[in-house]
Write an enzyme that holds these catalytic residues in place. Structure first.
Site, mmCIF file in Angstrom:
data_model
loop_
_atom_site.group_PDB
_atom_site.id
_atom_site.type_symbol
_atom_site.label_atom_id
_atom_site.label_comp_id
_atom_site.label_asym_id
_atom_site.label_seq_id
_atom_site.Cartn_x
_atom_site.Cartn_y
_atom_site.Cartn_z
ATOM 1 N N LYS A 1 3.336 5.654 18.960
ATOM 2 C CA LYS A 1 2.824 5.721 17.600
ATOM 3 C C LYS A 1 1.350 6.243 17.751
ATOM 4 O O LYS A 1 0.746 6.865 16.803
ATOM 5 C CB LYS A 1 2.569 4.165 16.939
ATOM 6 C CG LYS A 1 3.727 3.720 16.395
ATOM 7 C CD LYS A 1 3.825 2.153 16.087
ATOM 8 C CE LYS A 1 3.039 1.740 15.073
ATOM 9 N NZ LYS A 1 3.011 0.339 14.703
ATOM 10 N N GLY B 1 -5.625 1.028 18.053
ATOM 11 C CA GLY B 1 -4.411 0.760 17.180
ATOM 12 C C GLY B 1 -4.005 1.762 16.340
ATOM 13 O O GLY B 1 -4.707 3.120 16.388
ATOM 14 N N LYS C 1 0.790 -1.341 0.201
ATOM 15 C CA LYS C 1 -0.155 0.056 0.115
ATOM 16 C C LYS C 1 0.907 1.245 -0.098
ATOM 17 O O LYS C 1 0.263 2.342 -0.316
ATOM 18 C CB LYS C 1 -0.886 0.009 1.182
ATOM 19 C CG LYS C 1 -2.110 -0.765 1.083
ATOM 20 C CD LYS C 1 -3.141 -0.887 2.288
ATOM 21 C CE LYS C 1 -4.205 -1.828 2.139
ATOM 22 N NZ LYS C 1 -5.149 -1.769 3.308
ATOM 23 N N ASP D 1 -10.499 2.278 2.038
ATOM 24 C CA ASP D 1 -10.120 1.752 3.500
ATOM 25 C C ASP D 1 -11.273 2.668 4.347
ATOM 26 O O ASP D 1 -11.984 2.367 5.321
ATOM 27 C CB ASP D 1 -8.903 1.257 4.168
ATOM 28 C CG ASP D 1 -8.524 0.154 3.577
ATOM 29 O OD1 ASP D 1 -9.222 -0.741 3.175
ATOM 30 O OD2 ASP D 1 -7.218 -0.026 3.602
ATOM 31 N N GLY E 1 -15.963 -6.407 11.087
ATOM 32 C CA GLY E 1 -15.220 -5.992 10.199
ATOM 33 C C GLY E 1 -15.820 -6.278 8.629
ATOM 34 O O GLY E 1 -15.360 -5.425 7.673
ATOM 35 N N TYR F 1 -11.799 -9.212 10.237
ATOM 36 C CA TYR F 1 -12.772 -9.904 9.574
ATOM 37 C C TYR F 1 -12.458 -11.390 9.468
ATOM 38 O O TYR F 1 -13.332 -12.270 8.567
ATOM 39 C CB TYR F 1 -13.244 -9.288 8.273
ATOM 40 C CG TYR F 1 -11.821 -9.055 7.264
ATOM 41 C CD1 TYR F 1 -11.545 -10.215 6.141
ATOM 42 C CD2 TYR F 1 -11.044 -7.822 7.243
ATOM 43 C CE1 TYR F 1 -10.573 -9.991 5.446
ATOM 44 C CE2 TYR F 1 -10.189 -7.849 6.567
ATOM 45 C CZ TYR F 1 -9.796 -8.874 5.646
ATOM 46 O OH TYR F 1 -8.930 -8.799 4.545
ATOM 47 N N GLY G 1 -1.876 1.509 13.683
ATOM 48 C CA GLY G 1 -1.208 0.662 12.129
ATOM 49 C C GLY G 1 -2.008 1.265 11.020
ATOM 50 O O GLY G 1 -2.520 2.153 11.089
ATOM 51 N N GLY G 2 -1.786 0.581 10.019
ATOM 52 C CA GLY G 2 -2.137 1.079 8.459
ATOM 53 C C GLY G 2 -3.660 1.139 8.756
ATOM 54 O O GLY G 2 -4.138 2.563 8.094
ATOM 55 N N ALA G 3 -4.420 0.428 9.076
ATOM 56 C CA ALA G 3 -5.862 0.559 8.952
ATOM 57 C C ALA G 3 -6.229 1.625 10.113
ATOM 58 O O ALA G 3 -7.221 2.388 9.634
ATOM 59 C CB ALA G 3 -6.619 -0.851 9.408
HETATM 60 P P1 NAP Z 1 -0.815 -3.245 10.951
HETATM 61 O O1 NAP Z 1 -0.356 -1.961 10.185
HETATM 62 O O2 NAP Z 1 0.328 -4.314 11.047
HETATM 63 O O3 NAP Z 1 -1.052 -2.839 12.514
HETATM 64 C C1 NAP Z 1 -1.454 -3.723 13.496
HETATM 65 C C2 NAP Z 1 -2.093 -3.132 14.774
HETATM 66 O O4 NAP Z 1 -2.409 -3.826 15.596
HETATM 67 C C3 NAP Z 1 -1.083 -2.118 15.572
HETATM 68 O O5 NAP Z 1 -1.769 -0.850 16.042
HETATM 69 C C4 NAP Z 1 -0.370 -2.874 16.678
HETATM 70 O O6 NAP Z 1 0.198 -2.357 17.762
HETATM 71 C C5 NAP Z 1 -1.658 -3.776 16.969
HETATM 72 N N1 NAP Z 1 -1.618 -5.205 17.488
HETATM 73 C C6 NAP Z 1 -1.052 -6.267 16.865
HETATM 74 N N2 NAP Z 1 -0.852 -7.154 17.809
HETATM 75 C C7 NAP Z 1 -1.207 -6.728 19.007
HETATM 76 C C8 NAP Z 1 -1.343 -7.215 20.275
HETATM 77 N N3 NAP Z 1 -1.182 -8.602 20.477
HETATM 78 N N4 NAP Z 1 -1.883 -6.477 21.223
HETATM 79 C C9 NAP Z 1 -1.942 -5.326 20.845
HETATM 80 N N5 NAP Z 1 -1.920 -4.519 19.913
HETATM 81 C C10 NAP Z 1 -1.606 -5.331 18.794
HETATM 82 O O7 NAP Z 1 -2.253 -4.031 10.522
HETATM 83 P P2 NAP Z 1 -3.409 -3.076 9.912
HETATM 84 O O8 NAP Z 1 -3.058 -3.261 8.455
HETATM 85 O O9 NAP Z 1 -3.519 -1.936 10.456
HETATM 86 O O10 NAP Z 1 -4.610 -4.157 10.055
HETATM 87 C C11 NAP Z 1 -4.925 -4.320 11.476
HETATM 88 C C12 NAP Z 1 -6.360 -5.291 10.998
HETATM 89 O O11 NAP Z 1 -7.395 -4.641 10.625
HETATM 90 C C13 NAP Z 1 -5.939 -6.655 10.639
HETATM 91 O O12 NAP Z 1 -6.570 -7.913 11.449
HETATM 92 C C14 NAP Z 1 -6.346 -6.455 9.346
HETATM 93 O O13 NAP Z 1 -7.106 -7.582 8.858
HETATM 94 C C15 NAP Z 1 -7.718 -5.648 9.555
HETATM 95 N N6 NAP Z 1 -8.448 -4.767 8.363
HETATM 96 C C16 NAP Z 1 -9.564 -4.900 8.327
HETATM 97 C C17 NAP Z 1 -10.059 -4.258 6.978
HETATM 98 C C18 NAP Z 1 -11.531 -4.303 6.835
HETATM 99 O O14 NAP Z 1 -11.942 -3.768 5.948
HETATM 100 N N7 NAP Z 1 -12.552 -4.763 7.620
HETATM 101 C C19 NAP Z 1 -9.241 -3.440 6.456
HETATM 102 C C20 NAP Z 1 -7.855 -3.461 6.665
HETATM 103 C C21 NAP Z 1 -7.310 -4.057 7.840
HETATM 104 P P3 NAP Z 1 1.805 -2.013 17.922
HETATM 105 O O15 NAP Z 1 1.714 -0.780 16.977
HETATM 106 O O16 NAP Z 1 1.887 -1.462 19.275
HETATM 107 O O17 NAP Z 1 2.404 -3.051 17.369
#
Ligand code: NAP
Length: 272
Positions: free
Chosen positions: A157, A129, A70, A106, A238, A217, A131-133
């Site tokens: 962050k 959170g 992305k 998104d 989700g 999801y 992260g990217g989402a």
């Molecule tokens: P990402 O950029 O890797 O970010 C991950 C996030 O989760 C960070 O805030 C991280 O915290 C946190 N995290 C991970 N493991 C953790 C744990 N054990 N305890 C506490 N915090 C934890 O991932 P992303 O792309 O944002 O995606 C996040 C989720 O959203 C995924 O499950 C993805 O499948 C889902 N998603 C859904 C949609 C939808 O349309 N429904 C779209 C995009 C993504 P730290 O910064 O502290 O590591």
């Protein structure tokens, strides 16, 4: 004898490391519902620049783009839609007569999913959170003038994203105060890799009248959603965000309103 002629078909698809069938099911169901001559192919790619060159050469109309691509794709398109540029992530590339524009659907998907349940201007929102989402959602919340707190395991962050989006930063212990918020969003990956992980928000912190969205999801049913329902809150899975972000892509590709019911039925068949 005249050679048989086929109708021109417009090709869309997705670029990811590991292809998922969900996008294809929703988009194809939408094409069938409207009777448009489009088709959708999920591509697994390791060479993103090569794939984008192929998109130009073959006249592919649109691609969905998943992580880890992305950010990289932003440098490969001709222009960025301003919100995608601010978010710093592109999940959709639209090809109009050879000019590629990067979009982010998104945040649109998340806002549409939330707005079905709650009016966002002035709403107190806890976004877990960073992260990217979460980043896409945080910019959406700013656009909708919600009053957001961003809570993350890595507090640095959370604070950085909060500073960028006019929100307040917090640690994940803010989840214990979830009852103070109108809307609670889990945008962490908690519950995805480890499906036995407990809800990131304690049941005692949730209440009726609240809206709780878990953007995870896979699986579609999460402990947070179950807990939210038990406490009388409105639970948004989700899949709803996923559906709306795909609908937004569909509209960009076809310039037609997305047939949401047909796309949702296809998603339900895939996710149960
Ligand atoms: P990402 O950029 O890797 O970010 C991950 C996030 O989760 C960070 O805030 C991280 O915290 C946190 N995290 C991970 N493991 C953790 C744990 N054990 N305890 C506490 N915090 C934890 O991932 P992303 O792309 O944002 O995606 C996040 C989720 O959203 C995924 O499950 C993805 O499948 C889902 N998603 C859904 C949609 C939808 O349309 N429904 C779209 C995009 C993504 P730290 O910064 O502290 O590591």
């Amino acid at each position: 004898m005249a050679s048989p002629r086929t109708l021109p078909v417009t090709l869309c698809g997705s670029l990811s490391r590991l292809a998922s069938p969900l996008g294809r099911s929703m988009h194809e169901a939408g094409y069938r519902a409207l009777g448009v001559a489009f088709t959708y192919v999920p591509f697994e790619v390791v060479d993103l620049p090569g794939a984008i060159t192929g998109m130009r050469a073959l006249g592919i109309r649109g691609f969905g783009v998943s992580q880890p691509y992305k950010q990289e794709v932003m440098g490969l398109v001709d222009a960025l839609e301003p919100t995608a540029e601010r978010i710093g992530a592109v999940n959709t590339v639209v090809n109009t007569a050879g000019r590629l524009v990067g979009h982010n659907t998104d945040w649109v998907g998340a806002m549409r999913a939330l707005e079905e349940a709650y009016s966002l201007p002035g709403a107190r929102v806890l976004l877990m959170g960073a992260g990217g989402a979460a980043r896409a959602i945080a910019f959406g919340l700013r656009d909708r003038r919600a009053v957001a707190t961003i809570a993350n395991r890595d507090r640095t962050k959370a604070d950085a994203l909060a500073a960028e989006t006019g929100a307040r930063g917090a640690g994940l212990d803010e989840a214990a105060k979830a009852g103070d918020y109108d809307v609670v969003i889990n945008a962490t990956a908690i519950g995805q890799a480890d499906t036995s992980a407990p809800s990131p928000v304690p049941a005692s912190a949730l209440r009726s009248g609240q809206v709780v969205m878990d953007i995870v999801y896979k699986p579609i049913a999460t402990p947070l959603l179950a807990t939210a329902r038990q406490q009388g809150a409105t639970a948004i899975p989700g899949g709803r965000m996923l559906l709306h972000q795909a609908a937004s892509q569909f509209e960009l590709y076809t310039n037609l309103p997305a047939p949401l019911e047909a796309m949702e039925a296809a998603l339900r068949i895939m996710t149960g």
